[in-house]
Structures are given as structure tokens and as C-alpha cells.
Design an enzyme around this catalytic site. Structure first.
Site, PDB file in Angstrom:
ATOM      1  N   SER A  66       0.943  -1.233   0.124  1.00  0.00           N
ATOM      2  CA  SER A  66       0.098  -0.004   0.023  1.00  0.00           C
ATOM      3  C   SER A  66       0.833   1.317   0.008  1.00  0.00           C
ATOM      4  CB  SER A  66      -0.937   0.118   1.260  1.00  0.00           C
ATOM      5  OG  SER A  66      -1.683  -1.091   1.244  1.00  0.00           O
TER       6      SER A  66
HETATM    7  N1  SAH Z   1      -0.371  -5.465   4.302  1.00  0.00           N
HETATM    8  C1  SAH Z   1       0.194  -5.681   2.858  1.00  0.00           C
HETATM    9  C2  SAH Z   1      -0.536  -5.473   1.651  1.00  0.00           C
HETATM   10  C3  SAH Z   1      -0.457  -6.689   0.795  1.00  0.00           C
HETATM   11  S1  SAH Z   1      -1.982  -6.527  -0.526  1.00  0.00           S
HETATM   12  C4  SAH Z   1       1.556  -5.040   2.758  1.00  0.00           C
HETATM   13  O1  SAH Z   1       1.668  -4.400   3.724  1.00  0.00           O
HETATM   14  O2  SAH Z   1       2.271  -5.147   1.778  1.00  0.00           O
HETATM   15  C5  SAH Z   1      -3.040  -7.528   0.017  1.00  0.00           C
HETATM   16  C6  SAH Z   1      -2.585  -8.925   0.464  1.00  0.00           C
HETATM   17  O3  SAH Z   1      -3.943  -9.623   1.119  1.00  0.00           O
HETATM   18  C7  SAH Z   1      -2.015  -9.845  -0.553  1.00  0.00           C
HETATM   19  O4  SAH Z   1      -0.823 -10.488  -0.414  1.00  0.00           O
HETATM   20  C8  SAH Z   1      -3.050 -11.012  -0.871  1.00  0.00           C
HETATM   21  O5  SAH Z   1      -2.742 -12.129  -1.284  1.00  0.00           O
HETATM   22  C9  SAH Z   1      -3.637 -11.100   0.547  1.00  0.00           C
HETATM   23  N2  SAH Z   1      -5.063 -11.742   0.816  1.00  0.00           N
HETATM   24  C10 SAH Z   1      -5.943 -11.521   0.032  1.00  0.00           C
HETATM   25  N3  SAH Z   1      -6.980 -12.154   0.584  1.00  0.00           N
HETATM   26  C11 SAH Z   1      -6.578 -12.815   1.591  1.00  0.00           C
HETATM   27  C12 SAH Z   1      -7.111 -13.939   2.602  1.00  0.00           C
HETATM   28  N4  SAH Z   1      -8.483 -14.365   2.473  1.00  0.00           N
HETATM   29  N5  SAH Z   1      -6.137 -14.404   3.624  1.00  0.00           N
HETATM   30  C13 SAH Z   1      -5.050 -13.860   3.770  1.00  0.00           C
HETATM   31  N6  SAH Z   1      -4.589 -13.042   2.784  1.00  0.00           N
HETATM   32  C14 SAH Z   1      -5.311 -12.571   1.888  1.00  0.00           C
END
Ligand code: SAH
Length: 217
Positions: A66
Site C-alpha cells: 500500500s
Molecule cells: N499489508 C500488505 C498489503 C498486501 S496486498 C503490505 O503491507 O504489503 C493484500 C494481501 O492480502 C495480498 O498479499 C493478498 O494475497 C492477501 N490476501 C487476500 N485475500 C486474503 C485472505 N483471504 N487471507 C489472507 N491474505 C489474503
């Protein structure tokens, strides 16, 4: 190498001033954390020079880290302090978890894509974030064995608030979660007390999809 560290420290300071303080983030704990965590180590080498820019960046598997301001805004909204146990859904690059780990007692973070889970677990070890506990699974079901949590942060966009997460939030706990369709969401802050749950909107945002049993199918 050392020259790079000086450069990145300077870029980070500028990021905090121009993107985060200038837009009204005031919590000293949040500001100290974004000043400290080396965001350039949470992106691929090809992108390190863009790591402190005012935008999200790709991290592989069609996922993104993000924008710095969003991370600061969500962290401030969680109102966390040093005794808290926090659950994060969507580990991704690990940057948001690292920011929280600078502030709270322990961070539990769940990721559903195995390659990201493995890579980020290694990074946490390398950077000695010993208070981050990771799990490879569908985070829409939460992490029941470790519940209740003082705060829950969901860093992927949900069609609605997953019921298990509300159940695993402590009384007095806070949750921040983007809710909407796959193109645009509302950043929702939820507060749970003896009377039930109370929600407010922090404004529009755009996240990748929360995929799982209580998310997008
Ligand atoms: N907090 C992260 C944001 C990554 S983007 C950062 O600081 O980089 C969102 C992430 O959520 C992705 O890696 C995606 O694979 C994960 N995601 C999506 N659905 C999910 C679920 N049901 N359980 C766990 N992770 C999930």
C-alpha cells in the site's frame, strides 16, 4: 551500501514529512514507526528507488504494497498501544505488519498466497521482527486459537465485513477494513463494545481483493 542507507533514510524522512505529517497524521507512535521501518527492503530490488514514493507498488502475484499514507492512516485509526495483540489479514510484503510490530506487543498476520508468505517470513527473520507471528491460510476465517484481538486490520478489499473477524475482536477492540466492490471501497472503522458494533467511514480507497470463504470467491 552505507551511502544507500543515508540516501534511503533521507527519502524516508521526506516521505514522513510530505506525505504523512502534511496530511494530518499526528499519533507519535505511528510517526516514529514510519520513520524507522526500512520500506525499501519490503519491495523487490528493481523498485527500491521508488519505495518512498507516494503510491502503491507491485510485490508480485498481482498484489501490492500500500501507499505509505494509507498504511499510516490505517495504523493511526487502529488506536494501538504497546500491550495490544493485533491481527492482520493480508501479510503481502510485510510492511504494514512491521509498522505495527514497532508499536504493539505482538502481531499475528495471515497470508493466502504461499510464495508471498514464504518470502515475507524470511524477511521478518532477517530484520529480527520476533514479535510477528505468521500463518499461511485464509484470513477471512481469522485466527481463532489466538483470539480475541485488541485490533484487527484487513489490508485487502472485502465485499462485506467477515463475520468471524467481528467475533474474534475483543470488547473494546477496533477493526479497520476496506469494504466495497472490486474497484473502489470505503475504509471502514469498526468499534466493538458491550452494546455491539459501531462503524464509521474514513473515506474512499482502493485495495486488491480479499479472496476467501468470507470474502470474494
Ligand atoms: N499489508 C500488505 C498489503 C498486501 S496486498 C503490505 O503491507 O504489503 C493484500 C494481501 O492480502 C495480498 O498479499 C493478498 O494475497 C492477501 N490476501 C487476500 N485475500 C486474503 C485472505 N483471504 N487471507 C489472507 N491474505 C489474503
Amino acid at each position: 551500501m552505507e551511502k544507500d542507507e543515508v540516501k534511503y533514510t533521507r527519502q524516508r524522512e521526506e516521505m514522513v514529512r510530505r506525505q504523512i505529517e502534511a496530511r494530518g497524521i499526528t499519533d507519535p507512535k505511528v510517526l516514529a514507526a514510519v520513520r524507522k521501518v526500512p520500506r525499501h527492503l519490503f519491495v523487490s530490488e528493481a523498485l527500491t528507488d521508488q519505495a518512498y514514493g507516494d503510491f502503491p507498488l507491485p510485490i508480485g502475484e498481482q498484489q501490492t504494497i500500500s501507499q505509505p499514507y494509507i498504511v499510516a492512516e490505517m495504523t493511526q485509526a487502529l488506536q494501538v498501544d504497546e500491550d495490544d495483540r493485533v491481527l492482520e489479514i493480508g501479510t503481502g510484503s510485510g510492511y504494514q505488519a512491521a509498522i505495527l510490530a514497532e508499536i504493539v506487543f505482538r502481531v499475528y498476520t495471515v497470508e493466502r498466497i504461499n510464495s508471498l508468505f514464504i518470502k515475507t517470513r524470511k524477511l521478518f527473520d532477517r530484520l529480527r521482527y520476533h514479535n510477528i507471528v505468521t500463518k499461511y491460510s485464509d484470513g477471512t476465517c481469522g485466527w481463532k486459537d489466538e483470539s480475541p484481538f485488541d485490533a484487527i486490520i484487513v489490508t485487502a478489499g472485502a465485499p462485506e465485513i467477515p463475520i468471524p473477524l467481528v467475533a474474534q475482536l475483543a470488547v473494546g477492540g477496533r477493526m479497520v477494513i476496506p469494504v466495497g466492490n472490486q474497484y473502489t471501497q470505503d475504509l471502514i472503522k469498526l468499534y466493538k463494545d458491550e452494546d455491539g458494533i459501531h462503524t464509521t467511514s474514513l473515506g474512499g480507497c482502493r485495495f486488491v481483493k480479499l479472496v476467501g470463504e468470507h470474502g470474494w470467491k
